[in-house]
Write a protein that holds these residues in place. Structure first.
Motif, short mmCIF file in Angstrom:
data_model
loop_
_atom_site.label_atom_id
_atom_site.label_comp_id
_atom_site.label_asym_id
_atom_site.label_seq_id
_atom_site.Cartn_x
_atom_site.Cartn_y
_atom_site.Cartn_z
N ALA A 1 -8.49 2.97 4.29
CA ALA A 1 -7.26 2.89 3.52
C ALA A 1 -7.46 1.94 2.36
O ALA A 1 -8.14 0.92 2.49
N LYS A 2 -6.87 2.26 1.24
CA LYS A 2 -6.88 1.37 0.06
C LYS A 2 -8.31 0.95 -0.32
O LYS A 2 -8.58 -0.22 -0.58
N ASN A 3 -9.25 1.92 -0.31
CA ASN A 3 -10.64 1.66 -0.67
C ASN A 3 -11.31 0.62 0.23
O ASN A 3 -12.19 -0.10 -0.20
N THR A 4 -10.84 0.52 1.46
CA THR A 4 -11.38 -0.44 2.42
C THR A 4 -11.59 0.28 3.75
O THR A 4 -10.78 1.11 4.14
N VAL B 1 1.08 1.81 5.53
CA VAL B 1 0.22 2.68 4.73
C VAL B 1 0.34 4.10 5.26
O VAL B 1 -0.02 4.39 6.40
N ASN C 1 -5.77 -8.08 2.39
CA ASN C 1 -4.47 -7.47 2.20
C ASN C 1 -4.20 -6.32 3.16
O ASN C 1 -3.10 -5.83 3.24
N LEU C 2 -5.23 -5.85 3.86
CA LEU C 2 -5.12 -4.73 4.78
C LEU C 2 -5.04 -5.25 6.21
O LEU C 2 -5.91 -5.98 6.66
N ALA D 1 -3.44 6.71 5.85
CA ALA D 1 -4.69 6.04 6.18
C ALA D 1 -5.41 6.91 7.22
O ALA D 1 -4.78 7.45 8.13
N TYR E 1 -0.54 -2.69 4.29
CA TYR E 1 -1.21 -3.28 3.14
C TYR E 1 -0.19 -4.17 2.44
O TYR E 1 0.87 -3.70 2.04
#
Length: 100
Positions: free
Chosen positions: A84-87, A44, A21-22, A47, A39
């Motif tokens: 970003a986004k836990n990734t 985002v 998704n990223l 990030a 994302y």
């Protein structure tokens, strides 16, 4: 010229499974590169983007973009690390420095 085009096309990306998704797009530009993070198709904001030679962390703006300058005057491959986004994603790009 062909060698430069081949190197410019090089991109290596590694991440966790959430990376589906990223999306990270690194566009080399004079004296650096634009890093764009989205994302699920949405930019985002916030990030974090770092490189091995950058002594600070840069954050993407509301449009998901940030400019990362080079720290030397030589063309080289640079690895950008994006959180970003836990990734965490790494993207390597060749950035050509034009000399006058």
């Amino acid at each position: 010229m062909m060698k430069a085009m081949t190197l410019a096309a090089l991109i290596t990306v590694t991440a966790t499974p959430a990376m589906a998704n990223l999306n990270v797009d690194v566009t080399p530009a004079q004296q650096g590169a634009w890093v764009e993070v989205s994302y699920n198709g949405e930019p985002v904001n916030g990030a974090t983007v770092t490189t091995p030679s950058l002594s600070e962390t840069r954050l993407t703006t509301e449009n998901g973009r940030v400019f990362i300058p080079t720290t030397n005057n030589a063309s080289s491959s640079i690895t950008y690390t994006i959180d970003a986004k836990n990734t965490q994603v790494e993207a390597t790009r060749f950035v050509a420095i034009q000399k006058d």
